[in-house]
Design a protein around this motif. Structure first.
Motif, PDB file in Angstrom:
ATOM      1  N   ILE A 218      38.965 -42.204  12.519  1.00  0.00           N
ATOM      2  CA  ILE A 218      38.383 -43.185  11.835  1.00  0.00           C
ATOM      3  C   ILE A 218      37.076 -43.506  12.801  1.00  0.00           C
ATOM      4  O   ILE A 218      35.849 -43.346  12.168  1.00  0.00           O
ATOM      5  CB  ILE A 218      39.008 -44.267  11.726  1.00  0.00           C
TER       6      ILE A 218
ATOM      7  N   ALA B  51      33.311 -42.762  11.323  1.00  0.00           N
ATOM      8  CA  ALA B  51      32.517 -43.871  11.016  1.00  0.00           C
ATOM      9  C   ALA B  51      31.134 -43.692  11.916  1.00  0.00           C
ATOM     10  O   ALA B  51      30.118 -43.916  11.455  1.00  0.00           O
ATOM     11  CB  ALA B  51      33.174 -45.198  11.798  1.00  0.00           C
TER      12      ALA B  51
ATOM     13  N   ASN C  97      36.768 -50.134  17.138  1.00  0.00           N
ATOM     14  CA  ASN C  97      37.940 -49.098  16.372  1.00  0.00           C
ATOM     15  C   ASN C  97      39.038 -48.668  17.334  1.00  0.00           C
ATOM     16  O   ASN C  97      39.961 -48.401  16.669  1.00  0.00           O
ATOM     17  CB  ASN C  97      36.997 -48.240  15.745  1.00  0.00           C
TER      18      ASN C  97
ATOM     19  N   THR D 222      38.608 -52.710  13.538  1.00  0.00           N
ATOM     20  CA  THR D 222      39.791 -52.110  12.574  1.00  0.00           C
ATOM     21  C   THR D 222      41.048 -52.513  13.268  1.00  0.00           C
ATOM     22  O   THR D 222      41.451 -52.208  14.276  1.00  0.00           O
ATOM     23  CB  THR D 222      39.744 -50.518  13.474  1.00  0.00           C
TER      24      THR D 222
ATOM     25  N   PRO E 141      43.512 -50.460   7.788  1.00  0.00           N
ATOM     26  CA  PRO E 141      43.891 -49.315   7.329  1.00  0.00           C
ATOM     27  C   PRO E 141      45.308 -49.152   6.931  1.00  0.00           C
ATOM     28  O   PRO E 141      46.285 -49.568   7.944  1.00  0.00           O
ATOM     29  CB  PRO E 141      43.468 -48.114   8.225  1.00  0.00           C
TER      30      PRO E 141
ATOM     31  N   THR F 227      46.947 -43.360   7.528  1.00  0.00           N
ATOM     32  CA  THR F 227      45.682 -42.359   7.559  1.00  0.00           C
ATOM     33  C   THR F 227      45.797 -41.290   8.463  1.00  0.00           C
ATOM     34  O   THR F 227      46.505 -41.619   9.622  1.00  0.00           O
ATOM     35  CB  THR F 227      44.530 -43.240   8.143  1.00  0.00           C
TER      36      THR F 227
ATOM     37  N   SER G 239      44.826 -39.067  11.506  1.00  0.00           N
ATOM     38  CA  SER G 239      44.343 -39.044  12.287  1.00  0.00           C
ATOM     39  C   SER G 239      44.865 -38.764  13.707  1.00  0.00           C
ATOM     40  O   SER G 239      46.085 -37.964  13.708  1.00  0.00           O
ATOM     41  CB  SER G 239      43.783 -40.824  12.828  1.00  0.00           C
TER      42      SER G 239
ATOM     43  N   ALA H  47      40.283 -39.943   7.415  1.00  0.00           N
ATOM     44  CA  ALA H  47      39.592 -40.754   8.167  1.00  0.00           C
ATOM     45  C   ALA H  47      38.170 -41.357   7.496  1.00  0.00           C
ATOM     46  O   ALA H  47      37.702 -42.449   7.622  1.00  0.00           O
ATOM     47  CB  ALA H  47      39.188 -40.114   9.571  1.00  0.00           C
ATOM     48  N   ASP H  48      37.536 -40.538   6.589  1.00  0.00           N
ATOM     49  CA  ASP H  48      36.341 -40.864   6.133  1.00  0.00           C
ATOM     50  C   ASP H  48      36.342 -41.717   5.051  1.00  0.00           C
ATOM     51  O   ASP H  48      35.538 -42.610   4.929  1.00  0.00           O
ATOM     52  CB  ASP H  48      35.570 -39.515   5.577  1.00  0.00           C
TER      53      ASP H  48
ATOM     54  N   GLN I  37      38.276 -44.528   5.297  1.00  0.00           N
ATOM     55  CA  GLN I  37      38.223 -45.728   6.197  1.00  0.00           C
ATOM     56  C   GLN I  37      37.049 -45.937   6.465  1.00  0.00           C
ATOM     57  O   GLN I  37      36.287 -47.086   6.639  1.00  0.00           O
ATOM     58  CB  GLN I  37      39.096 -45.622   7.192  1.00  0.00           C
ATOM     59  N   ALA I  38      36.214 -44.820   7.018  1.00  0.00           N
ATOM     60  CA  ALA I  38      34.737 -45.085   7.693  1.00  0.00           C
ATOM     61  C   ALA I  38      33.722 -45.681   6.563  1.00  0.00           C
ATOM     62  O   ALA I  38      32.882 -46.387   6.804  1.00  0.00           O
ATOM     63  CB  ALA I  38      34.334 -43.674   8.031  1.00  0.00           C
TER      64      ALA I  38
END
Length: 255
Positions: free
Chosen positions: A21, A25, A93, A144, A189, A192, A194, A223-224, A226-227
């Motif tokens: 994430i 981000a 994060n 986060t 989140p 996810t 990651s 991840a994107d 969440q970003a």
């Protein structure tokens, strides 16, 4: 991506920026025209994300180091101010998982390490960032958190406590400094994809008890996804959102 969210030229710290994430981000902020300070304990990962942002004609500097170290925290904040002239956004994060341990099985070492990384480090970074944000009369903090800050069935005792604490820290900052131009929000989140590692002890009570709830997790986000929400909360488009903990979990919190 249009640079229409008030983030162009803003100085942004992203911790845990080497992967997952945090990396997504950092790239999104760079695409919006922000100047990024990428911080992570993984020095090679920091070098990689800075290189990737530079390759797309973005501005980024890296600060490798352990974010539970006060000297590293100070270096991260000072770098943002010295390199880019201000500190406008802090994204806390970086985080680690626990061993999904039930409370009776949590070791002192597991408890201390998870709380240090997931709660104490964001506290230290926010404390170091606030004087700069207050002096300029504006600033945004995005933390986060996790689905584990909303329930007791998403992780072990240490991780759950750390993320509940981070949600509380977010709300405290929002209330204390909303009259000073500061906003603080958190994303929570759900599952996810990651690089975060979960090392469970086979046959332990915690993982066994939590297994009954795994089916509620739904689709794993990338991840994107969440970003995108982190960047939104940092942007002027979210100018009246303060003290929120926003689930980004495909409805898991609604189950």
């Amino acid at each position: 991506m249009e640079k229409n969210l008030g983030l162009e030229g803003r100085s942004v710290i992203v911790t845990g920026a080497s992967s997952g994430i945090g990396r997504a981000a950092a790239l999104r902020f760079a695409l919006m025209g922000s100047c990024v300070v990428a911080a992570d304990v993984d020095a090679s990962g920091v070098e990689s994300i800075v290189s990737d942002i530079s390759d797309m004609d973005g501005k980024a500097v890296g600060v490798p180091g352990d974010l539970t170290d006060a000297l590293v925290v100070e270096r991260v904040v000072t770098t943002a101010v010295e390199a880019f002239g201000s500190l406008d956004v802090l994204v806390n994060n970086a985080g680690i998982m626990d061993r999904m341990s039930a409370l009776a099985d949590v070791t002192d070492a597991e408890w201390v390490q998870v709380l240090r990384v997931n709660l104490t480090a964001p506290f230290m970074l926010t404390r170091a960032a606030l004087p700069h944000m207050l002096s300029q009369g504006r600033g945004v903090i995005v933390n986060t958190a996790s689905e584990a800050c909303l329930r007791g069935s998403a992780a072990g005792a240490a991780y759950t406590a750390s993320k509940h604490g981070l949600a509380g820290l977010t709300k405290s900052v929002a209330v204390m400094y909303r009259g000073n131009g500061i906003r603080a929000n958190a994303v929570a989140p759900g599952g996810t994809v990651s690089n975060i590692k979960v090392n469970v002890t086979e046959g332990a009570h915690g993982p066994s008890a939590l297994s009954a709830y795994v089916h509620n997790i739904g689709r794993l986000a990338d991840a994107d996804e969440q970003a995108a929400v982190i960047v939104f909360l940092a942007s002027d488009a979210a100018s009246n959102i303060n003290g929120a903990v926003l689930p980004v979990d495909n409805g898991w919190a609604a189950v």
